[in-house]
Design an enzyme around this catalytic site. Structure first.
Site, PDB file in Angstrom:
ATOM      1  N   LEU A  33       0.843  -1.198   0.000  1.00  0.00           N
ATOM      2  CA  LEU A  33       0.000   0.000   0.000  1.00  0.00           C
ATOM      3  C   LEU A  33       0.875   1.243   0.000  1.00  0.00           C
ATOM      4  O   LEU A  33       1.666   1.453   0.918  1.00  0.00           O
ATOM      5  CB  LEU A  33      -0.914   0.017   1.219  1.00  0.00           C
ATOM      6  N   ASP A  34       0.720   2.056  -1.022  1.00  0.00           N
ATOM      7  CA  ASP A  34       1.424   3.329  -1.046  1.00  0.00           C
ATOM      8  C   ASP A  34       0.555   4.381  -0.352  1.00  0.00           C
ATOM      9  O   ASP A  34      -0.551   4.090   0.107  1.00  0.00           O
ATOM     10  CB  ASP A  34       1.768   3.736  -2.477  1.00  0.00           C
ATOM     11  N   SER A  35       1.045   5.603  -0.264  1.00  0.00           N
ATOM     12  CA  SER A  35       0.327   6.633   0.489  1.00  0.00           C
ATOM     13  C   SER A  35      -1.058   6.914  -0.099  1.00  0.00           C
ATOM     14  O   SER A  35      -2.018   7.127   0.643  1.00  0.00           O
ATOM     15  CB  SER A  35       1.145   7.920   0.578  1.00  0.00           C
ATOM     16  N   SER A  37      -2.973   4.742  -1.688  1.00  0.00           N
ATOM     17  CA  SER A  37      -3.804   3.592  -1.320  1.00  0.00           C
ATOM     18  C   SER A  37      -4.272   3.696   0.124  1.00  0.00           C
ATOM     19  O   SER A  37      -5.416   3.373   0.445  1.00  0.00           O
ATOM     20  CB  SER A  37      -3.037   2.289  -1.507  1.00  0.00           C
TER      21      SER A  37
END
Length: 83
Positions: A33-35, A37
């Site tokens: 999960l990136d920021s 997401s």
């Protein structure tokens, strides 16, 4: 269903992850999960738990357990005030 179980179900569905990978100390980054997401997921959490999360709280979220702790605290505070 506990907060952790609800979060695990939601994150597994939204990001097509395996439930067995969603342990409390798993970092959101390690789950892919990136920021962006994380922000998207937090909107879903707000809807699910009927709470409002501040941007300051989001900065402290690193693991699934962090998510659970913040949700439990916000639910208690926000729903307690409404009672």
């Amino acid at each position: 269903m506990s907060t952790l179980q609800t979060i695990q179900r939601m994150i597994a569905e939204q990001f097509e992850l395996k439930l067995e990978d969603l342990v409390p100390d798993a970092t959101l980054e390690s789950l892919g999960l990136d920021s962006l997401s994380v922000i998207e997921f937090m909107f879903n959490i707000e809807d699910e738990f009927k709470i409002k999360l501040s941007n300051e709280l989001l900065e402290h979220i690193k693991t699934l357990q962090d998510v659970v702790d913040i949700i439990d605290k916000q639910v208690a505070e926000q729903h307690g005030k409404a009672a």
